[in-house]
Design an enzyme around this catalytic site. Structure first.
Site, PDB file in Angstrom:
ATOM      1  CD  GLU A   4      -1.147   0.732   3.543  1.00 48.16           C
ATOM      2  OE1 GLU A   4      -1.391   1.879   3.427  1.00 48.16           O
ATOM      3  OE2 GLU A   4      -0.933   0.161   4.694  1.00 48.16           O
ATOM      4  CB  VAL A  85      -5.819  -1.486   4.644  1.00 46.97           C
ATOM      5  CG1 VAL A  85      -6.185  -3.022   4.560  1.00 46.97           C
ATOM      6  CG2 VAL A  85      -4.129  -1.431   5.202  1.00 46.97           C
ATOM      7  CB  SER A 119     -10.788   1.594   9.549  1.00 46.81           C
ATOM      8  OG  SER A 119     -10.164   1.329   8.368  1.00 46.81           O
ATOM      9  CE  LYS A 138      -3.075   2.688  11.962  1.00 45.86           C
ATOM     10  NZ  LYS A 138      -3.086   1.959  10.412  1.00 45.86           N
TER      11      LYS A 138
HETATM   12  N1  PSU Z   1      -0.452   1.026   8.926  1.00 48.08           N
HETATM   13  C1  PSU Z   1       0.630   1.862   9.274  1.00 48.08           C
HETATM   14  N2  PSU Z   1       0.710   3.372   8.950  1.00 48.08           N
HETATM   15  C2  PSU Z   1      -0.463   3.854   8.155  1.00 48.08           C
HETATM   16  C3  PSU Z   1      -1.902   2.836   7.845  1.00 48.08           C
HETATM   17  C4  PSU Z   1      -1.828   1.698   8.555  1.00 48.08           C
HETATM   18  O1  PSU Z   1       1.575   1.495   9.748  1.00 48.08           O
HETATM   19  O2  PSU Z   1      -0.546   4.823   7.579  1.00 48.08           O
HETATM   20  C5  PSU Z   1      -2.993   3.373   7.154  1.00 48.08           C
HETATM   21  C6  PSU Z   1      -3.416   1.929   6.336  1.00 48.08           C
HETATM   22  O3  PSU Z   1      -3.256   2.617   4.789  1.00 48.08           O
HETATM   23  C7  PSU Z   1      -4.977   1.796   6.761  1.00 48.08           C
HETATM   24  C8  PSU Z   1      -5.052   3.282   7.056  1.00 48.08           C
HETATM   25  O4  PSU Z   1      -5.630   1.628   5.860  1.00 48.08           O
HETATM   26  O5  PSU Z   1      -4.145   3.871   7.809  1.00 48.08           O
HETATM   27  C9  PSU Z   1      -6.397   3.386   7.996  1.00 48.08           C
HETATM   28  O6  PSU Z   1      -6.970   4.623   8.026  1.00 48.08           O
HETATM   29  P1  PSU Z   1      -8.554   4.909   8.595  1.00 48.08           P
HETATM   30  O7  PSU Z   1      -8.380   4.630   9.990  1.00 48.08           O
HETATM   31  O8  PSU Z   1      -8.880   6.435   8.252  1.00 48.08           O
HETATM   32  O9  PSU Z   1      -9.494   3.814   7.841  1.00 48.08           O
HETATM   33 MN    MN Z   2     -12.115   6.639  10.222  1.00 43.69          MN
END
Ligand code: PSU
Ligand code: MN
Length: 283
Positions: A4, A85, A119, A138
């Site tokens: 990604e 992702v 997410s 995370k």
């Molecule tokens: N994992 C990491 N760093 C990141 C992300 C994941 O170590 O920047 C990113 C991934 O692309 C994941 C996104 O899909 O954060 C999730 O964002 P959100 O919580 O806004 O869906």
């Molecule tokens: Mn979000």
């Protein structure tokens, strides 16, 4: 094997992001697989990037963060965008790629009962048959709720080499793993079985960060509580939340969170390459 780009544009500061992207591609090749880093450039989905394109994404200031909901916008308006992702899974599947390595998936945010911030990565895992190799969700998230929702959505969750689900920067989360596998061939056989069953979903393979690189759970939780408090005070919402928290943790941990993040991404790339090779070799 897919990689990604949100982690590159929104997850790590320059020049660490670019160095990591290059190293990760090299690790994939060294383990016998072909890296395909995915992004949108000038309004086209790109599966596999040239070095100058990686550099462009790693250095640009206003790259869009693209999830499933945003992909058509970036294409129709001919913009550049980094794929999360969710969007990377979608594009990988369109290109016929079945294995994807990342750092950590998005999930259910703490306080989601008020904000509804969940997410789109979780729903993508439920509907797109790509195996995602990560170090868990995370740990800024509510991990228990994240794994509950994955179960509800019918997403198989594997812990690799552990009886516990990992917590991204830390090896343990206190949550028991629904399934455990200890070698790439067994994971490949499991993925093939989900295909035989015509399951529409992906598989989440969670591998703990290598022990020398981990930040212990108590220390990390201290940084996370502080970062979350700060984000509420700063009024951060929506797409900005995850990148903002990662940046804040970098400051609070004096760079340790970034070192750990880089180590776990490399470790995941290696395992994903091994799984991709096992899947291709039909054993
Ligand atoms: N994992 C990491 N760093 C990141 C992300 C994941 O170590 O920047 C990113 C991934 O692309 C994941 C996104 O899909 O954060 C999730 O964002 P959100 O919580 O806004 O869906
Ligand atoms: Mn979000």
């Amino acid at each position: 094997m897919a990689l990604e780009t949100t982690i590159l544009s929104h997850g790590m500061p320059y020049p660490h992001n670019l160095a990591t992207a290059r190293d990760v591609e090299q690790i994939v090749r060294a383990h016998g697989a072909v890296p395909a880093t995915i992004a949108v450039l000038d309004g086209a989905i790109r599966v596999g990037l040239q070095d100058e394109e990686l550099t462009r994404l790693a250095t640009a200031q206003h790259v869009l963060k693209l999830s499933r909901a945003d992909l058509a916008y970036a294409l129709a308006t001919r913009r550049d965008g980094a794929t999360t992702v969710a969007a990377t899974m979608l594009c990988a599947h369109l290109a016929g790629i079945a294995v994807f390595a990342t750092g950590g998936i998005g999930g259910v945010h703490r306080g989601a009962e008020d904000t509804f911030d969940v997410s789109a990565d979780l729903h993508e895992l439920a509907r797109t048959p790509v195996a995602v190799i990560c170090a868990g969700a995370k740990a800024v998230l509510d991990l228990a709720k994240t794994f509950e929702l994955l179960e509800t959505l019918g997403v198989p969750v594997i812990a690799y080499g552990s009886d516990e689900l990992p917590a991204f920067w830390s090896r343990s989360s206190g949550l028991p793993a629904p399934m455990r596998f200890d070698d790439p061939t067994s994971v490949a056989r499991f993925i093939r079985t989900t295909r035989d069953l015509r399951l529409p979903c992906g598989t989440l393979v969670s591998q703990p960060i290598p022990q020398p690189d981990e930040i212990d759970r108590a220390t990390m939780n201290g940084y996370i509580e502080q970062a979350l408090d700060d984000s509420v005070r700063a009024g951060i919402t929506g797409k900005a939340v995850t990148p903002w928290l990662l940046d804040r943790l970098f400051t609070l941990s004096h760079g340790r969170s970034l070192d750990a993040n880089i180590a776990l991404v490399k470790n995941n790339a290696k395992l994903a390459a091994q799984i991709a090779c096992a899947l291709a070799s039909d054993t």
